[in-house]
Motif scaffolding. Structure first.
Motif, PDB file in Angstrom:
ATOM      1  N   ARG A  37       0.830  -1.217   0.000  1.00 55.45           N
ATOM      2  CA  ARG A  37       0.000   0.000   0.000  1.00 55.45           C
ATOM      3  C   ARG A  37       0.861   1.262   0.000  1.00 55.45           C
ATOM      4  O   ARG A  37       0.548   2.239  -0.690  1.00 55.45           O
ATOM      5  N   VAL A  69      -6.497  -3.998  -3.716  1.00 55.19           N
ATOM      6  CA  VAL A  69      -5.701  -2.791  -3.924  1.00 55.19           C
ATOM      7  C   VAL A  69      -5.719  -2.357  -5.382  1.00 55.19           C
ATOM      8  O   VAL A  69      -5.377  -1.226  -5.711  1.00 55.19           O
ATOM      9  N   SER A 246     -10.092  -0.734   2.354  1.00 51.47           N
ATOM     10  CA  SER A 246     -10.048  -0.721   0.890  1.00 51.47           C
ATOM     11  C   SER A 246     -11.341  -0.161   0.331  1.00 51.47           C
ATOM     12  O   SER A 246     -12.405  -0.370   0.897  1.00 51.47           O
TER      13      SER A 246
END
Length: 246
Positions: A37, A69, A246
């Motif tokens: 991330r 992601v 997310s």
């Protein structure tokens, strides 16, 4: 830009907390996810993860993480994950066609460190290492740190855990060119064990290993229960975006 994250080792000092170092959670988020991330936040568009110990579990997690992601994540298994980490770097570099951001799975970084590295490329260097000049940083384990000696221009003259003179500490993040893997192969051929520091020293001896100072940016190496406890306390304040849903 690609990132290569080394996540192959056993992680014996964290084994009491988790059977897999890259999957060890910090405030509920696995270390490997935090690293990915932060790399994405810095501008990385594809990630190569070098796996080894408990590779099936790590790779299964990465498959799901790539969907959450929304980034391409390619696992590459190193042939013998018990070998020094330079062998993992060679394996990971084989999955990239150019320069890449190199990270360790057990390190956490403010994305500003990674962004600065991505902008640090130059024809004058074959690798650039993020360094911290705060050598007595209480978050650094002096018994496990990799120390760095630089010249007046910021180029590395010596690097390793056992060097006797230093003026910085290795943060565990690099902007690497294909020459780093070539240097590691050359060092191994010359009889070195194949640690990442062996390849870095090979380039340093040729004046091709540069540094990028992090200033006051935050980073941590999470490699034992003490460091993990500190990470649980500090990381959500320092790199909050890595813990956002997310």
């Amino acid at each position: 830009m690609d990132a290569v994250i080394i996540a192959a080792g056993y992680g014996s000092r964290l084994a009491s907390l988790s059977p897999s170092k890259p999957l060890t959670p910090v405030c509920g988020v696995p270390l490997i996810e935090i690293g990915i991330r932060q790399a994405v936040s810095a501008g990385v568009t594809r990630v190569v993860v070098v796996t080894g110990h408990r590779a099936d579990e790590v790779e299964a997690f990465l498959t799901q993480l790539a969907l959450r992601v929304d980034i391409a994540i390619e696992p590459i298994r190193v042939e013998d994950w018990s070998k020094p980490n330079g062998h993992s770097v060679i394996a990971g570099a084989s999955g990239c066609t150019g320069d890449y951001l190199l990270m360790m799975a057990d390190h956490m970084f403010d994305s500003s460190i990674l962004s600065a590295l991505l902008a640090a490329g130059s024809e004058t260097r074959d690798v650039t290492l993020a360094i911290d000049r705060w050598t007595d940083n209480p978050l650094v384990d002096p018994d496990d740190a990799t120390w760095v000696q630089t010249d007046a221009g910021g180029f590395i003259t010596a690097i390793g855990k056992s060097i006797t003179t230093w003026n910085a500490v290795d943060c565990g993040a690099f902007l690497a060119t294909p020459r780093l893997a070539e240097a590691l192969a050359a060092a191994i051929a010359a009889g070195k064990s194949g640690s990442l520091s062996d390849g870095m020293q090979w380039l340093a001896d040729r004046g091709r290993a540069a540094t990028c100072e992090i200033g006051g940016a935050w980073w941590m190496d999470v490699d034992d229960p003490r460091a993990h406890a500190l990470a649980e306390e500090l990381a959500p304040q320092r790199i909050a975006s890595a813990f956002a849903p997310s």
